[in-house]
Write a protein that holds these residues in place. Sequence first.
Motif, PDB file in Angstrom:
ATOM      1  N   ASP A  46     -11.487  -7.748  38.100  1.00 33.47           N
ATOM      2  CA  ASP A  46     -12.618  -7.782  37.161  1.00 33.47           C
ATOM      3  C   ASP A  46     -13.737  -8.694  37.633  1.00 33.47           C
ATOM      4  O   ASP A  46     -14.908  -8.428  37.381  1.00 33.47           O
ATOM      5  N   ARG A  47     -13.395  -9.746  38.342  1.00 34.48           N
ATOM      6  CA  ARG A  47     -14.414 -10.666  38.847  1.00 34.48           C
ATOM      7  C   ARG A  47     -15.323  -9.959  39.848  1.00 34.48           C
ATOM      8  O   ARG A  47     -16.547 -10.007  39.716  1.00 34.48           O
ATOM      9  N   GLY A  84      -1.989 -20.596  41.914  1.00 37.29           N
ATOM     10  CA  GLY A  84      -1.907 -20.344  43.351  1.00 37.29           C
ATOM     11  C   GLY A  84      -3.062 -19.518  43.871  1.00 37.29           C
ATOM     12  O   GLY A  84      -2.904 -18.730  44.790  1.00 37.29           O
ATOM     13  N   ASN A  85      -4.245 -19.682  43.279  1.00 43.52           N
ATOM     14  CA  ASN A  85      -5.448 -18.939  43.685  1.00 43.52           C
ATOM     15  C   ASN A  85      -5.271 -17.434  43.587  1.00 43.52           C
ATOM     16  O   ASN A  85      -5.714 -16.675  44.438  1.00 43.52           O
ATOM     17  N   ALA A  86      -4.602 -16.986  42.523  1.00 42.58           N
ATOM     18  CA  ALA A  86      -4.358 -15.557  42.330  1.00 42.58           C
ATOM     19  C   ALA A  86      -5.640 -14.784  42.040  1.00 42.58           C
ATOM     20  O   ALA A  86      -5.668 -13.574  42.180  1.00 42.58           O
ATOM     21  N   GLY A  87      -6.692 -15.465  41.618  1.00 47.51           N
ATOM     22  CA  GLY A  87      -7.972 -14.793  41.396  1.00 47.51           C
ATOM     23  C   GLY A  87      -8.191 -14.287  39.988  1.00 47.51           C
ATOM     24  O   GLY A  87      -9.240 -13.723  39.711  1.00 47.51           O
ATOM     25  N   ASN A  88      -7.237 -14.474  39.102  1.00 51.93           N
ATOM     26  CA  ASN A  88      -7.435 -13.943  37.758  1.00 51.93           C
ATOM     27  C   ASN A  88      -8.025 -15.000  36.833  1.00 51.93           C
ATOM     28  O   ASN A  88      -7.434 -16.046  36.582  1.00 51.93           O
ATOM     29  N   LEU A 144     -13.501  -3.511  31.487  1.00 52.12           N
ATOM     30  CA  LEU A 144     -12.641  -4.301  32.356  1.00 52.12           C
ATOM     31  C   LEU A 144     -11.330  -3.566  32.589  1.00 52.12           C
ATOM     32  O   LEU A 144     -10.927  -2.729  31.795  1.00 52.12           O
ATOM     33  N   ASN A 145     -10.666  -3.917  33.673  1.00 52.11           N
ATOM     34  CA  ASN A 145      -9.339  -3.368  33.942  1.00 52.11           C
ATOM     35  C   ASN A 145      -8.380  -3.884  32.886  1.00 52.11           C
ATOM     36  O   ASN A 145      -8.581  -4.958  32.328  1.00 52.11           O
ATOM     37  N   GLN A 146      -7.354  -3.143  32.630  1.00 51.28           N
ATOM     38  CA  GLN A 146      -6.375  -3.603  31.648  1.00 51.28           C
ATOM     39  C   GLN A 146      -5.017  -2.999  31.931  1.00 51.28           C
ATOM     40  O   GLN A 146      -4.902  -1.970  32.575  1.00 51.28           O
ATOM     41  N   VAL A 147      -4.015  -3.695  31.438  1.00 52.78           N
ATOM     42  CA  VAL A 147      -2.655  -3.183  31.493  1.00 52.78           C
ATOM     43  C   VAL A 147      -2.309  -2.734  30.093  1.00 52.78           C
ATOM     44  O   VAL A 147      -2.906  -3.179  29.124  1.00 52.78           O
ATOM     45  N   ASP A 148      -1.343  -1.858  30.011  1.00 50.32           N
ATOM     46  CA  ASP A 148      -0.874  -1.423  28.706  1.00 50.32           C
ATOM     47  C   ASP A 148       0.048  -2.511  28.165  1.00 50.32           C
ATOM     48  O   ASP A 148       1.205  -2.608  28.546  1.00 50.32           O
ATOM     49  N   LEU A 149      -0.491  -3.331  27.298  1.00 50.42           N
ATOM     50  CA  LEU A 149       0.266  -4.456  26.754  1.00 50.42           C
ATOM     51  C   LEU A 149       1.296  -4.034  25.716  1.00 50.42           C
ATOM     52  O   LEU A 149       2.173  -4.810  25.357  1.00 50.42           O
TER      53      LEU A 149
END
Length: 186
Positions: A46-47, A84-88, A144-149
């Motif tokens: 998303d960034r 850990g700098n995952a970027g999220n 934005l991107n999303q997961v099915d929560l």
Amino acid sequence: YLIDGINCTPQSYGLDCALTNRQFGKNQDRKEIKAHHYIISFDPRDRDENGLTPQRAQELGMAFASNYFPGHQVLVCTHPDGHGNAGNIHVHIVLNSVRAHDVPQQDFMERPGDAMAGHKHHVTKDFLEFLKQQTMTMCQQENLNQVDLLNPAKVRITDREYWAQRRGQRALDAQNAAEGKPLSRY
């Protein structure tokens, strides 16, 4: 990181919560739940792909907290990068378990006390499902991107497995660096 407060300032959060708790005679026992912590974690893509900034994530977190935790003292804190700098980019929402102010009853509130000052925040399965749906709707509205929560992942790992994988990856990265090989992205 970015941090804001609702019904408090970041600097006064602890004192404000303690005063509210004392006013209503709540959270005096060590075993009582004093606060609730929710996290909205955005997809790392998303960034770069969708222009999500920490500032916009903070705005979304503030709106989310204002809408779904009204009357509570809330801290909203946005971190620009994951573990850990995952970027999220992700938003922490921490609220006092005791509502400080009366608010109008809303459809998502399950009991009359859910709108009244001095009553504690209750986390039920239905409320969590509601929050997940609202998070997905927010992501959709923001493109934005999303997961099915609402549906669990087919493949799940435990925290212990996650950390074992992370430690193993770090060891492999260290070995690769020593040998002059490229490092993984993760």
